[in-house]
Design an enzyme around this catalytic site. Structure first.
Site, PDB file in Angstrom:
ATOM      1  N   MET A 703       0.863  -1.193   0.000  1.00 57.24           N
ATOM      2  CA  MET A 703       0.000   0.000   0.000  1.00 57.24           C
ATOM      3  C   MET A 703       0.898   1.242   0.000  1.00 57.24           C
ATOM      4  SD  MET A 703      -3.056  -1.274   0.018  1.00 57.24           S
ATOM      5  CE  MET A 703      -4.131   0.059   0.534  1.00 57.24           C
ATOM      6  N   THR A 969       4.208   0.206   7.521  1.00 55.53           N
ATOM      7  CA  THR A 969       4.872   1.200   6.672  1.00 55.53           C
ATOM      8  C   THR A 969       3.942   1.851   5.656  1.00 55.53           C
ATOM      9  OG1 THR A 969       5.560  -0.575   5.194  1.00 55.53           O
ATOM     10  CG2 THR A 969       7.124   0.093   6.889  1.00 55.53           C
ATOM     11  N   CYS A 970       2.930   1.120   5.223  1.00 51.17           N
ATOM     12  CA  CYS A 970       2.032   1.677   4.209  1.00 51.17           C
ATOM     13  C   CYS A 970       1.169   2.805   4.761  1.00 51.17           C
ATOM     14  CB  CYS A 970       1.132   0.584   3.639  1.00 51.17           C
ATOM     15  SG  CYS A 970       2.058  -0.695   2.760  1.00 51.17           S
ATOM     16  N   PHE A 971       0.973   2.797   6.079  1.00 51.76           N
ATOM     17  CA  PHE A 971       0.042   3.772   6.667  1.00 51.76           C
ATOM     18  C   PHE A 971       0.726   4.703   7.659  1.00 51.76           C
ATOM     19  CE2 PHE A 971      -2.214  -0.209   5.751  1.00 51.76           C
ATOM     20  CZ  PHE A 971      -3.095   0.247   4.785  1.00 51.76           C
ATOM     21  N   GLY A1002       3.697  -4.553   5.834  1.00 52.78           N
ATOM     22  CA  GLY A1002       3.292  -3.837   4.626  1.00 52.78           C
ATOM     23  C   GLY A1002       2.176  -2.907   4.885  1.00 52.78           C
TER      24      GLY A1002
END
Length: 1002
Positions: A703, A969-971, A1002
């Protein structure tokens, strides 16, 4: 009094009785008719005289007639002001400005083609004639055997008046016609010639005929005030009395002590210092007069006594004519006339001169007295409208107005100097704008005038109108501004390339307030259209007009940059672009909601046609917004950095929105670069698709966090790569390895990776210098760029440029080589000196950034364009593009704390306070590791940490002290266990950020 000399003529021309003719020395005769001669002319076949507005003509003896005819008065209804005799007939100008043509049989007819024109000057050659109207237009008629009509080469000639369109807009002061050539003179002393040039009579340095008016460049800025054309020679007179002659010199008619032809204008040296006041050319001889000394000089062919010196010779130097004694005492020289084989001089007593003389009238121009009269209201409105139309409908009249005549400044007219008095323009238009009726009428006429402008003007004076109209626009109301601005923009864009260049030079030298006003006019017009589009208006007309205004703004912007004008970039920014982007974003969000609603209605089978129509309208509106944005991309200087980033992101999202998800890129952390190369070489990747990355052996959906980490890992691999594509310099910046030619495809794929990162809005952890981004944007790196890359090297070069002593430069023993490679042919044999050191430095910088890595950069840029299929990146400045690829160079750590949000905890909790205490204790390196742990990259977003979310989520688990922090890490979510004390938090956090590959999600 009329004085004459030359070939034998009927005694006294029958103007007086034979016994009333006085005979002087050297064959000179004089007469004083009862009714004074107001004007006269002599050609090859006739001599004509005007007395009290009536015309009498006398046929001269010639090859066809062996005797003089009788004086004949022409029966004309109108009073005649001027007569000019040519080869076979004559042209007459009536007081009302009408032109009559007299043929060989002395029959007079009105000239066709000038019925609605007011002519102010006329001129005749052997087989053609020229007329100048009060609005500055030149008309010609007759034969065109040598291009003397100024029309196209194959034009057969015309019995009716034809407009010389190429001269439109040039404010003319005088016209002249010779045997088969023509000349005109502008108010600023610019000379144009065309027609026969067999003897160099056009003064252009050759003997080639010209079929269109051509500027005699060698006479520029000579302050020319009059021109006279002879059979095959020409003479000009400059302010102050200097005479130039050129063309045929076979009879000595050039006055240069020789009988040679002259192809360039040459000063008549014998007349130097005489302050000549008039010059006139006959068939093969020339006359000049000096009013102050009451002398007339002659030179050229005198075989029939036309030189007035008593000898039948050809004379190549000026010699005084032996005038009657009374000419020196009681009279002044009013006009001299040189004909085929005759010479004439009109003398008036000073009191008579004011009422009798007939000076040439000039083109109508605007002046303060005229404006004051309009404002006073003493004249009828119909008369004022007529005058406004006369002045403002003529580009020539406008271009001849507002000249800076102080110190003869307008005579300096050139491609560098427009000759306008800007203060006079400003005050005149300010007066006009005081009266609404006046200014409205002016605008209406000017708008029509603009439509008629010639896109290929022959002289630079024609371009003054493009400087005047903006000052008029500045004082108008909104609606008037818009319409006139569009008309002006249209004509500027239609100008030929050479005229564009001159206009841009004029802009570069405008006063600051004029230049800023010019920017404001076109910026405001652009902003109004963008505002209308933001409000939902659509149509090709809007975007067509917007492009016009933006193109003009671009021209002005480039002028400001190249001329280093102190006009800040912010003056070009159109803030309404932000509103357009807001509207686009709102429309896209609305469309998304409607799409969901439409899908729901379809499921419920409740879809209505009205909903469908509304949906289609919104789609059209959205598409039109994107059309507008794609136009703005080509004019990046009108958008600020934030708007440019939003535009880039919007266009990227548009491409993503219409693309299905591509293949997921499966990568091993340990071999990220080789795996990526293998994948790219298969050539199956769709670069327009959003990048999706998965690390083999790890759970997680990309993401954006995983792809951010992917580019971070790639950067590290590239710098360590054994092929040495890149080399790190003393500044820690990275540049292409000039010796890395063994793997061109490596540079290509390096470019692909950088392009992919930019397109997917990720950062590359490779510190390229600004020079790379300049090169991508086709700008040349400078010595300052070398200083950024190699400070020591650049400082040595700067010291070389600053050294004052020649000996010190010589003692450096430098030559034109770089690390053994020649910068120029035989560079190893050319020593660097104080004279050529700038060239050496320029070549040195060029070698570092261009020549030494020419092929490397070629492959890199090709890959970059492939990796970033959205060419909107070209709208950024080099510094902005560098920041987009590298991220912000500023690590404002306090900002990271300020933008944090919290879940299941608050900023006042002891744990959170401890966290920030520990964080600020970390070294700079560990702080950056924390960013990688949290976001997958240690790069700061463009605009700072506030542009990236940070949420701290409290994990209240029973074994908190045994757990490590985790990151999504995606958010941008940090999952923080509830540690018992600050020391435990410190140890766990440092361990986590040091081994973030294991704990990131992720």
């Amino acid at each position: 009094m009329l004085c004459f000399w030359g070939a034998q003529v009927r005694e006294g021309f029958e103007l007086v009785k034979p016994d009333q003719v006085k005979h002087g020395k050297c064959g000179l005769r004089s007469l004083c008719p009862r009714t004074a001669v107001q004007d006269m002319s002599a050609g090859r076949s006739f001599a004509g005289f005007i007395q009290d507005g009536k015309v009498s003509v006398l046929r001269l003896r010639s090859e066809d007639y062996d005797h003089d005819g009788k004086l004949k008065q022409l029966q004309l209804k109108n009073k005649i002001r001027l007569i000019v005799c040519g080869g076979d007939g004559a042209v007459l100008l009536a007081n009302g400005g009408k032109v009559l043509i007299m043929d060989k049989s002395t029959v007079c007819k009105p000239l066709k083609g000038l019925e609605n024109r007011q002519v102010i000057q006329i001129a005749c050659g052997d087989h053609h004639s020229v007329a100048l109207t009060n609005d500055g237009q030149v008309f010609v008629w007759g034969e065109n055997s040598h291009g003397q009509l100024g029309s196209r080469k194959d034009h057969p000639g015309s019995p009716s008046a034809q407009h010389v369109q190429s001269l439109s807009g040039v404010p003319l002061a005088q016209i002249s016609a010779g045997g088969d050539h023509s000349f005109v003179l502008s108010l600023s002393g610019v000379v144009f010639g065309w027609g026969k040039n067999s003897a160099g009579q056009l003064g252009l340095g050759d003997t080639t005929d010209r079929h269109v008016p051509t500027v005699v460049n060698s006479l520029n800025q000579k302050k020319t005030v009059s021109i006279s054309c002879g059979g095959e020679h020409t003479a000009t007179l400059s302010k102050g009395g200097t005479v130039f002659t050129f063309g045929s010199g076979g009879c000595g008619q050039l006055g240069h002590k020789s009988f040679r032809d002259e192809h360039h204008p040459r000063v008549v040296a014998e007349l130097w210092g005489s302050e000549v006041s008039q010059v006139t050319c006959g068939r093969h001889h020339t006359l000049v007069s000096v009013t102050s000394s009451k002398l007339i000089y002659s030179f050229g062919c005198g075989m029939q006594g036309q030189l007035g010196n008593g000898e039948m010779i050809k004379q190549s130097v000026p010699f005084p004519v032996d005038l009657p004694t009374e000419c020196n005492h009681d009279y002044t020289i009013e006009k001299i006339i040189a004909g085929e084989n005759h010479s004439f001089a009109l003398f008036f007593k000073e009191l008579e001169s004011k009422g009798i003389s007939n000076p040439s009238r000039g083109v109508l121009t605007l002046n303060d007295r005229m404006i004051d009269r309009w404002l006073s209201g003493t004249d009828p409105w119909a008369t004022i409208k007529q005058e406004i139309n006369a002045v403002f409908s003529s580009a020539a009249s406008l271009n001849g107005s507002f000249l800076k005549i102080n110190c003869d400044d307008h005579y300096q007219m050139s491609e560098e100097h427009c000759g306008l008095d800007f203060d006079l323009v400003k005050s005149s238009f300010a007066k006009l704008s005081e009266n609404k009726s006046l200014i409205s009428e002016v605008v209406k006429v000017v708008e029509q005038m603009l439509r008629s402008l010639n896109p290929n003007p022959v002289g630079v004076e024609s371009l003054r109108v493009y400087l005047l109209v903006p000052e008029l626009i500045r004082r108008l109301k909104k609606q008037q501004k818009t319409e006139l601005t569009e008309a002006l923009a249209t004509k500027i864009l239609q100008l030929d390339p050479d005229s564009h260049k001159v206009l841009e030079k004029y802009w570069s030298k405008l006063p600051d307030d004029w230049l800023k006003s010019l920017v404001k006019i076109f910026r405001r017009a652009s902003a109004e259209l963008i505002g209308q589009i933001s409000c939902g208006k659509m149509g090709c007309d809007l975007t067509r007009r917007l492009k016009k205004f933006l193109k003009i703004l671009q021209m002005i912007y480039q002028v400001c940059c190249s001329a280093n004008r102190d006009i800040p970039n912010r003056d070009f920014i159109i803030h309404e672009i932000s509103d357009l982007l807001d509207t686009l974003q709102a429309t896209l969000e609305d469309l998304q909601l409607r799409l969901q609603l439409l899908q729901l209605l379809r499921l419920l089978q409740l879809l209505q046609s009205a909903m469908t129509e509304d949906w289609e309208d919104m789609l059209k509106l959205k598409d039109f917004y994107f059309v507008t944005i794609n136009i703005l991309v080509k004019f990046p200087f009108v958008a600020d950095n934030v708007s440019k980033r939003r535009i880039f992101h919007s266009l990227q999202c548009q491409l993503f929105r219409f693309r299905a998800n591509g293949k997921v890129l499966h990568i091993n952390r340990e071999s990220v670069w080789l795996d990526t190369l293998t994948y790219l070489r298969k050539k199956k990747h769709s670069f327009r698709n959003p990048l999706q990355v998965t690390f083999i052996g790890e759970n997680g959906v990309d993401m954006r966090g995983l792809s951010a980490e992917f580019f971070s890992l790639l950067s590290q691999s590239l710098l360590k790569w054994e092929n040495k594509v890149l080399e790190v310099h003393e500044s820690s910046l990275v540049w292409f390895n000039p010796d890395g030619m063994q793997a061109n495809r490596d540079f290509y794929y390096l470019g692909v990776i950088c392009g992919m990162a930019l397109y997917n809005l990720h950062y590359i952890n490779i510190d390229f210098p600004l020079a790379l981004f300049k090169k991508l944007l086709q700008q040349r790196p400078t010595l300052n760029d070398l200083e950024e890359l190699s400070p020591v090297e650049a400082r040595s070069l700067k010291s070389l440029l600053e050294e004052d002593e020649d000996e010190v430069v010589d003692m450096l023993f430098l030559d034109f080589t770089f690390k053994g490679k020649k910068l120029i042919p035989n560079g190893d044999q050319i020593q660097v000196t104080k004279v050529n050191r700038q060239k050496y430095v320029d070549l040195y910088v060029d070698f570092v950034f261009n020549k030494s890595v020419k092929k490397q950069f070629k492959h890199f840029s090709r890959g970059f364009f492939k990796g970033c299929p959205l060419d909107a990146w070209s709208m950024f400045h080099p510094e902005e593009l560098q920041e987009l690829l590298h991220g912000s160079p500023k690590y404002e750590w306090k900002e990271l704390q300020q933008c944090a949000s919290y879940e299941k905890c608050s900023a006042s909790d002891e744990l959170i306070k401890n966290f920030w205490t520990v964080f600020f204790e970390l070294s700079e390196e560990n702080k950056k590791k924390f960013l990688i742990f949290l976001y997958g990259t240690d790069r700061v977003p463009v605009g700072g940490f506030s542009k990236r979310s940070l949420k701290i989520l409290l994990s209240d688990c029973p074994d908190a002290d045994d757990r490590l922090p985790e990151a999504q890490t995606c958010f941008g979510i940090l999952i923080l266990p509830k540690y018992s004390d600050i020391n435990t938090l410190r140890n766990k956090l440092i361990h986590a950020v040091s081994f973030c590959e294991v704990f990131g999600r992720g």
